[in-house]
Design a protein around this motif. Structure first.
Motif, mmCIF file in Angstrom:
data_model
loop_
_atom_site.group_PDB
_atom_site.id
_atom_site.type_symbol
_atom_site.label_atom_id
_atom_site.label_comp_id
_atom_site.label_asym_id
_atom_site.label_seq_id
_atom_site.Cartn_x
_atom_site.Cartn_y
_atom_site.Cartn_z
ATOM 1 N N LEU A 5 29.328 63.710 72.415
ATOM 2 C CA LEU A 5 28.492 63.172 71.336
ATOM 3 C C LEU A 5 27.073 63.731 71.389
ATOM 4 C CD1 LEU A 5 29.655 59.441 71.176
ATOM 5 C CD2 LEU A 5 30.078 61.241 69.505
ATOM 6 N N ALA A 6 26.534 63.898 72.586
ATOM 7 C CA ALA A 6 25.198 64.500 72.721
ATOM 8 C C ALA A 6 25.212 65.928 72.191
ATOM 9 C CB ALA A 6 24.756 64.479 74.183
ATOM 10 N N GLY A 7 26.278 66.643 72.462
ATOM 11 C CA GLY A 7 26.410 68.002 71.954
ATOM 12 C C GLY A 7 26.456 68.047 70.436
ATOM 13 N N TYR A 8 27.220 67.153 69.844
ATOM 14 C CA TYR A 8 27.290 67.102 68.383
ATOM 15 C C TYR A 8 25.943 66.728 67.774
ATOM 16 C CZ TYR A 8 32.351 67.594 68.515
ATOM 17 O OH TYR A 8 33.618 68.066 68.711
ATOM 18 N N LEU A 9 25.217 65.838 68.426
ATOM 19 C CA LEU A 9 23.897 65.449 67.936
ATOM 20 C C LEU A 9 22.930 66.635 67.969
ATOM 21 C CD1 LEU A 9 21.952 63.199 66.996
ATOM 22 C CD2 LEU A 9 21.432 62.814 69.410
ATOM 23 N N LEU A 10 22.923 67.372 69.078
ATOM 24 C CA LEU A 10 22.059 68.557 69.165
ATOM 25 C C LEU A 10 22.406 69.576 68.077
ATOM 26 C CD1 LEU A 10 21.777 69.324 72.987
ATOM 27 C CD2 LEU A 10 19.943 68.664 71.434
ATOM 28 N N ALA A 11 23.685 69.800 67.859
ATOM 29 C CA ALA A 11 24.111 70.751 66.833
ATOM 30 C C ALA A 11 23.705 70.271 65.444
ATOM 31 C CB ALA A 11 25.621 70.962 66.909
ATOM 32 N N ARG A 24 32.116 71.316 73.682
ATOM 33 C CA ARG A 24 33.462 71.876 73.719
ATOM 34 C C ARG A 24 34.259 71.529 74.975
ATOM 35 N NH1 ARG A 24 30.660 75.900 71.003
ATOM 36 N NH2 ARG A 24 31.495 76.289 68.939
ATOM 37 N N ALA A 25 33.712 71.739 76.140
ATOM 38 C CA ALA A 25 34.463 71.482 77.379
ATOM 39 C C ALA A 25 34.838 70.010 77.526
ATOM 40 C CB ALA A 25 33.683 71.981 78.583
ATOM 41 N N PRO A 26 33.898 69.077 77.339
ATOM 42 C CA PRO A 26 34.287 67.665 77.431
ATOM 43 C C PRO A 26 35.296 67.257 76.351
ATOM 44 C CG PRO A 26 31.922 67.880 77.643
ATOM 45 C CD PRO A 26 32.451 69.222 77.238
ATOM 46 N N ARG A 27 35.173 67.833 75.155
ATOM 47 C CA ARG A 27 36.112 67.497 74.083
ATOM 48 C C ARG A 27 37.517 67.962 74.453
ATOM 49 N NH1 ARG A 27 34.500 70.430 69.171
ATOM 50 N NH2 ARG A 27 35.853 72.040 69.964
ATOM 51 N N ARG A 28 37.631 69.164 75.009
ATOM 52 C CA ARG A 28 38.942 69.666 75.435
ATOM 53 C C ARG A 28 39.519 68.796 76.542
ATOM 54 N NH1 ARG A 28 37.013 75.804 75.487
ATOM 55 N NH2 ARG A 28 37.245 76.220 73.276
ATOM 56 N N ALA A 29 38.678 68.365 77.459
ATOM 57 C CA ALA A 29 39.149 67.505 78.548
ATOM 58 C C ALA A 29 39.626 66.163 78.007
ATOM 59 C CB ALA A 29 38.046 67.301 79.577
ATOM 60 N N MET A 30 38.924 65.613 77.003
ATOM 61 C CA MET A 30 39.356 64.352 76.400
ATOM 62 C C MET A 30 40.717 64.523 75.740
ATOM 63 S SD MET A 30 36.013 62.442 74.766
ATOM 64 C CE MET A 30 35.693 63.683 73.534
ATOM 65 N N ARG A 31 40.897 65.635 75.024
ATOM 66 C CA ARG A 31 42.180 65.889 74.359
ATOM 67 C C ARG A 31 43.305 66.028 75.369
ATOM 68 N NH1 ARG A 31 40.968 70.632 70.174
ATOM 69 N NH2 ARG A 31 39.546 69.516 68.824
ATOM 70 N N SER A 32 43.079 66.799 76.417
ATOM 71 C CA SER A 32 44.152 67.030 77.384
ATOM 72 C C SER A 32 44.494 65.753 78.139
ATOM 73 C CB SER A 32 43.793 68.153 78.343
ATOM 74 O OG SER A 32 42.708 67.802 79.142
ATOM 75 N N SER A 33 43.506 64.944 78.479
ATOM 76 C CA SER A 33 43.802 63.697 79.194
ATOM 77 C C SER A 33 44.541 62.717 78.278
ATOM 78 C CB SER A 33 42.527 63.069 79.753
ATOM 79 O OG SER A 33 41.686 62.632 78.724
ATOM 80 N N LEU A 68 19.356 78.583 69.751
ATOM 81 C CA LEU A 68 19.541 78.223 71.161
ATOM 82 C C LEU A 68 19.818 76.733 71.308
ATOM 83 C CD1 LEU A 68 16.864 80.308 73.095
ATOM 84 C CD2 LEU A 68 19.298 80.772 72.830
ATOM 85 N N LEU A 69 19.111 75.911 70.550
ATOM 86 C CA LEU A 69 19.357 74.471 70.583
ATOM 87 C C LEU A 69 20.785 74.164 70.151
ATOM 88 C CD1 LEU A 69 18.179 71.606 70.966
ATOM 89 C CD2 LEU A 69 17.509 71.687 68.566
ATOM 90 N N ASP A 70 21.249 74.869 69.134
ATOM 91 C CA ASP A 70 22.623 74.677 68.661
ATOM 92 C C ASP A 70 23.620 75.057 69.750
ATOM 93 O OD1 ASP A 70 24.687 74.189 66.715
ATOM 94 O OD2 ASP A 70 24.886 76.363 66.517
ATOM 95 N N GLN A 97 32.711 61.822 84.597
ATOM 96 C CA GLN A 97 33.766 61.180 83.809
ATOM 97 C C GLN A 97 33.198 60.503 82.561
ATOM 98 O OE1 GLN A 97 37.212 61.316 84.479
ATOM 99 N NE2 GLN A 97 36.496 62.890 85.885
ATOM 100 N N LYS A 98 32.158 61.100 81.984
ATOM 101 C CA LYS A 98 31.512 60.598 80.767
ATOM 102 C C LYS A 98 31.707 61.629 79.654
ATOM 103 C CE LYS A 98 29.346 56.990 82.556
ATOM 104 N NZ LYS A 98 29.439 55.646 82.111
ATOM 105 N N ARG A 99 32.937 61.972 79.391
ATOM 106 C CA ARG A 99 33.226 63.052 78.447
ATOM 107 C C ARG A 99 32.771 62.728 77.039
ATOM 108 N NH1 ARG A 99 37.739 63.160 82.062
ATOM 109 N NH2 ARG A 99 37.665 65.117 83.210
ATOM 110 N N LYS A 100 33.002 61.518 76.620
ATOM 111 C CA LYS A 100 32.650 61.149 75.251
ATOM 112 C C LYS A 100 31.142 61.214 75.027
ATOM 113 C CE LYS A 100 33.679 57.690 71.747
ATOM 114 N NZ LYS A 100 34.326 56.411 71.479
ATOM 115 N N SER A 101 30.370 60.720 75.968
ATOM 116 C CA SER A 101 28.909 60.739 75.849
ATOM 117 C C SER A 101 28.370 62.165 75.793
ATOM 118 C CB SER A 101 28.265 60.008 77.026
ATOM 119 O OG SER A 101 28.708 58.682 77.082
ATOM 120 N N ILE A 102 28.904 63.034 76.638
ATOM 121 C CA ILE A 102 28.447 64.421 76.664
ATOM 122 C C ILE A 102 28.834 65.130 75.371
ATOM 123 C CG2 ILE A 102 28.714 66.646 77.838
ATOM 124 C CD1 ILE A 102 28.980 65.009 80.457
#
Length: 104
Positions: free
Chosen positions: A54-60, A89-98, A81-83, A47-52
């Protein structure tokens, strides 16, 4: 804007073959598909969607300049591969739907 010119960069600038372009893109897509499943499950479990996300955006954000700075195709391969390891994407979609469900 980076991805449409990536094959040209690989073949013209780095002198990689067409098969290398396919390998780079194929592994990147496979990595993305695998990571999306894991990141979605992880975000549901923790249940840490925002953190996950943000980590994805940082890696990209780190990976994209590395692609342009690469002097060999292996550097582009690693940065791509790092990108695609960016599990945003998945956590962002879950944040939007919730958020959408809570507005009803």
């Amino acid at each position: 804007m980076l991805y449409p010119v990536l094959p040209v960069f690989l073949t013209q600038t780095l002198k990689a073959s067409g098969s290398i372009v396919g390998v780079v893109d194929g592994f990147a897509q496979a990595t993305q598909n695998i990571v999306q499943g894991f990141s979605g499950t992880l975000s549901d479990k923790l249940q840490k969607r925002k953190s996950i996300a943000l980590a994805g955006y940082l890696l990209a954000a780190i990976a994209k300049p590395l692609m342009g700075l690469s002097t060999v195709w292996q550097g582009v391969f690693g940065a791509r591969l790092l990108d695609r390891l960016a599990p945003a994407r998945a956590p962002r979609r879950a944040m939007r739907s919730s958020r959408h469900l809570s507005m009803k």
